[in-house]
Design a protein around this motif. Sequence first.
Motif, PDB file in Angstrom:
ATOM      1  N   ILE A  36       0.876  88.036  21.417  1.00 39.26           N
ATOM      2  CA  ILE A  36       0.679  86.751  20.431  1.00 39.26           C
ATOM      3  C   ILE A  36      -0.561  86.286  20.690  1.00 39.26           C
ATOM      4  CG2 ILE A  36       1.896  84.677  19.812  1.00 39.26           C
ATOM      5  CD1 ILE A  36       4.602  85.726  21.205  1.00 39.26           C
ATOM      6  N   SER A  40      -2.959  82.959  19.524  1.00 41.93           N
ATOM      7  CA  SER A  40      -2.803  81.589  18.823  1.00 41.93           C
ATOM      8  C   SER A  40      -3.736  80.854  19.666  1.00 41.93           C
ATOM      9  CB  SER A  40      -1.407  80.796  19.042  1.00 41.93           C
ATOM     10  OG  SER A  40      -1.117  80.859  20.193  1.00 41.93           O
ATOM     11  N   VAL A  84      -4.530  76.634  15.085  1.00 45.27           N
ATOM     12  CA  VAL A  84      -3.233  77.056  14.854  1.00 45.27           C
ATOM     13  C   VAL A  84      -2.792  76.645  13.447  1.00 45.27           C
ATOM     14  CG1 VAL A  84      -1.957  75.043  15.802  1.00 45.27           C
ATOM     15  CG2 VAL A  84      -0.911  77.552  15.377  1.00 45.27           C
ATOM     16  N   PHE A 101      -0.024  81.863  13.974  1.00 44.27           N
ATOM     17  CA  PHE A 101       0.074  82.629  15.010  1.00 44.27           C
ATOM     18  C   PHE A 101       0.137  84.129  14.707  1.00 44.27           C
ATOM     19  CE2 PHE A 101       2.880  79.158  15.677  1.00 44.27           C
ATOM     20  CZ  PHE A 101       2.583  78.615  17.071  1.00 44.27           C
ATOM     21  N   PHE A 150       6.780  79.732  19.906  1.00 40.87           N
ATOM     22  CA  PHE A 150       7.022  80.906  19.064  1.00 40.87           C
ATOM     23  C   PHE A 150       7.248  82.092  20.078  1.00 40.87           C
ATOM     24  CE2 PHE A 150       5.494  84.684  17.119  1.00 40.87           C
ATOM     25  CZ  PHE A 150       6.239  84.665  15.929  1.00 40.87           C
ATOM     26  N   THR A 159       4.643  82.003  23.449  1.00 39.35           N
ATOM     27  CA  THR A 159       3.870  81.342  23.712  1.00 39.35           C
ATOM     28  C   THR A 159       4.090  80.031  23.290  1.00 39.35           C
ATOM     29  OG1 THR A 159       1.332  81.095  23.304  1.00 39.35           O
ATOM     30  CG2 THR A 159       2.519  81.806  21.382  1.00 39.35           C
ATOM     31  N   ILE A 168       2.289  76.089  21.967  1.00 40.18           N
ATOM     32  CA  ILE A 168       1.148  75.674  21.481  1.00 40.18           C
ATOM     33  C   ILE A 168       1.241  74.133  21.630  1.00 40.18           C
ATOM     34  CG2 ILE A 168      -0.339  75.171  19.306  1.00 40.18           C
ATOM     35  CD1 ILE A 168      -1.075  77.612  20.912  1.00 40.18           C
TER      36      ILE A 168
END
Length: 601
Positions: free
Chosen positions: A392, A394, A399, A404, A464, A484, A486
């Motif tokens: 993944i 990002s 973002v 993503f 995510f 992940t 963020i």
Amino acid sequence: MAEMNQKRIFRYIPLIPVAAILASVLFSPSCANTTEAPKGGPKDTIPPVITRIVPPPGTVDLPVKGTQIAFTFNEYVTVKEPKGIYLSPPQTKSPKFRIKGRSVIVYFEEDLLPNTTYTLDISGAIADNNEGNMFPGFTTVFSTGHTIDSMFVCGTVRNCTDLKPIAGATVLLYKDASDSAVFLKRPFASSRTDAWGYFSVRNIQDTSYRIYALVDANGNNMYDPDEDRIAFLDTAFIPKRVVRDSLPELMKYDPKDTLLCQSRQNDFVLNVFREKPSKQMIVNSKRLSDRSCYITFMAPGARIDSLWFQGYPSSRVITEFNIQEDSLLLWLNVQRRMPDTLNLMVKYHKTDTLGVLKPFTEKVPIYVEGKAPSRTERKKVTHTDTICPLKIVSSPETVEQVGFAIEFDFPPILGYFDSLSLVSVNPRQQEAVEDFTIERDSLNLRRYVITPKNKLMPGYDYKFKVPHRIFQDINGYWNDSTQTKITLPNDESLSTLVLDLRNVGHKYIVDLLDEARKSVLRTYTIEKDTQLLFPYLKAAKYSIRITEDTNRNGIVDSGNLLEHRQPESVIFMTFNGSESINIPERSEIVQEVDFSSLFRN
């Protein structure tokens, strides 16, 4: 006082008649013996000074055979860079030299042309023996005819993508207006650019010319498309300026003297590019894994009619072209064990011996590199050997703009996208399921972009997740779970740049780069009036590059000499006279940009 005089000579030496230079040396206090190391005192930082040139500049009726030019200095010198000794018009062989006492004697292995004005430049070639102080340069002129040509042309050579000046480029003038001249003939006159990319081709005839600039890889003063980069002017021109030694455009300045170097005017600005090859053929291939490989073509825009691996149906081949269509990734969607050699059959349009594109079927053997694993080694299978690898991608700073991305090593052949999840966590640690869209990258079949539908909030965490066993790749393997998190940057010292773009006529690429123009930090593609937001910027200087995407393909296209097509236009926005913008801490800067005036010719 003597030191001050010599410093002035360092800055302006090409403009002072040789007699005046000689007088300044004769009437200044004599120096210590420069053949010995100094016994003390400050380090010598003054470059050598010319005291005599034989024959003097402006000499006419020199013989075509056996002519040599002697430059005598006020101290012992060495030739540090032989390529800095440059003759115009150039010969097949570069000028040679020998050192005799305090003199550098330049001679030529070929006969000179009759009734021709020559210039001999020694910029960046000579340094003093002891401290290595570089002589800034001098251009002398002589003729094998009765007269000296008196016109000149000047300008700057830049790289087409970042507009940085190119030092050491060769500028060529041709009286022959045919397109083939730069490929087959040496120029009528030429020059080299200095550290600022600046050139002056001086003492030329009052006639019509075509002008080119080369980054000349083999130094032969002719264009080789396979090796060289080139710039050209679309039309012929006639020089309008007469040589006068008092002109700034003909002076040799210290490259560190920014003010003086930038004060010189340009007749032309030439943007150098690398041409796309004209011949088409397969030039390389490589096995990447049991079921994947790539092939590369010499030229972009490869036309493939069909391809297949021997022994396998073409329907089992998955392909992915890059955007230039000169590199092709291939995967074989077959789960049984692969042989050590795969024979790829490609039916495509290849350039024949006459330079014509014709359909051709080529067999490309693709081997496993290195020693093939033994039966015992094949049995040593780890967990990582049996999963569908993905990651993944990002970034908190981008973002909001790009979302993503899920990137696979191998094309997925099965996927349960409904199982993907995006969850927000507010500062009170309350979770909420977020809606999002999924779109496969049009240029990369192994990349999927996930874009949140709702605006992302500062101070919120966004998780995510890709659950276990929802994707299967062509190897038959399923993915491990991965996720992940963020969080939008909340550093109060960060700043925002807003570009308010108006009168956008067609498609442009807008890039935010660091001040050195080495890294692209953010990219937008626009086709209409809009506001571009660049949030979360650290205090620093940045550059804004705008490219006119004429053919609307999303990349910066190169030029073509024979088609008289220049590379796509690139500019860097200016801010109060500077090509970089200074973003201070804790600020929001709004900059209006009127596109109707940006790319005026």
